[in-house]
Enzyme design. Structure first.
Site, PDB file in Angstrom:
ATOM      1  N   CYS A 103       0.847  -1.191   0.000  1.00  0.00           N
ATOM      2  CA  CYS A 103       0.000   0.000   0.000  1.00  0.00           C
ATOM      3  C   CYS A 103       0.884   1.242   0.000  1.00  0.00           C
ATOM      4  O   CYS A 103       1.921   1.281   0.669  1.00  0.00           O
ATOM      5  CB  CYS A 103      -0.893   0.000   1.240  1.00  0.00           C
ATOM      6  SG  CYS A 103      -2.455   0.862   1.018  1.00  0.00           S
ATOM      7  N   VAL A 104       0.503   2.272  -0.767  1.00  0.00           N
ATOM      8  CA  VAL A 104       1.282   3.503  -0.865  1.00  0.00           C
ATOM      9  C   VAL A 104       1.441   4.137   0.513  1.00  0.00           C
ATOM     10  O   VAL A 104       2.521   4.588   0.895  1.00  0.00           O
ATOM     11  CB  VAL A 104       0.611   4.496  -1.827  1.00  0.00           C
ATOM     12  CG1 VAL A 104       1.361   5.815  -1.844  1.00  0.00           C
ATOM     13  CG2 VAL A 104       0.546   3.909  -3.238  1.00  0.00           C
TER      14      VAL A 104
END
Length: 197
Positions: A103-104
């Site tokens: 996930c960013v």
């Protein structure tokens, strides 16, 4: 056991409960080179309804609410509204085991099971990602493990957030769902084991 039954249920859904193929419309591009027509999918209301049929009740309501908003910016604002609804998250739960991979932004999810139903808490260091996490928390909490396991990652398409999310954000959203499903199995199996002691 539950995991086998849940996986079997998901497999059966893939094989026998697929919605009818959406109508396709052909859009012609007239260029000097007379290129081949470009085909694009047109989603009818009936098909959209079929796609949401197997979602948990809360998640179905959220999808319907997003589908009623025609403007991409307004849908983005809805996400931020969800972010504000997330309740406090225990600092002790900010550990790698609860962290969403790929996930960013940093995202953590924690489940608990009560009377056979699963409830989640979550948090993120990004408002947009927090909104996505909150959407899943509200949409999946109060569902049975079987209902949660049956949710397919591509339901995100029904939300109409394509213009608001980058491919990496969309991938992160799907990873959130996968981790929540994995943890659902874990808390269910732990509860089953505890009940047999």
């Amino acid at each position: 056991d539950f995991e086998a039954r849940a996986m079997s249920s998901v497999a059966a859904h893939h094989l026998s409960a697929r919605p009818a193929v959406a109508r396709r419309a052909t859009l012609s591009r007239r260029t000097a080179g007379d290129r081949a027509p470009v085909r694009t999918r047109v989603r009818s209301p009936a098909v959209a309804a079929a796609d949401t049929e197997n979602l948990p009740a809360n998640l179905k309501k959220i999808v319907s609410a997003f589908q009623m908003v025609p403007d991409a910016m307004q849908r983005y604002k809805q996400l931020l509204f969800f972010a504000a609804k997330l309740k406090g998250f225990d600092e002790a739960d900010r550990v790698d085991d609860n962290k969403v991979p790929g996930c960013v932004s940093q995202v953590w999810v924690v489940p608990r099971i009560e009377d056979g139903l699963v409830y989640f808490t979550a948090d993120s260091d990004s408002q947009l990602t927090k909104g996505l996490a909150a959407l899943l928390v509200e949409g999946l909490s109060g569902s049975t493990p079987k209902e949660i396991m049956a949710v397919e990652p591509n339901f995100v398409e029904l939300l109409g957030l394509g213009q608001s999310l980058t491919p990496s954000r969309t991938n992160g959203f799907m990873n959130m769902l996968r981790l929540m499903q994995k943890k659902t199995l874990e808390v269910y199996m732990a509860a089953e084991a505890a009940a047999k002691e």
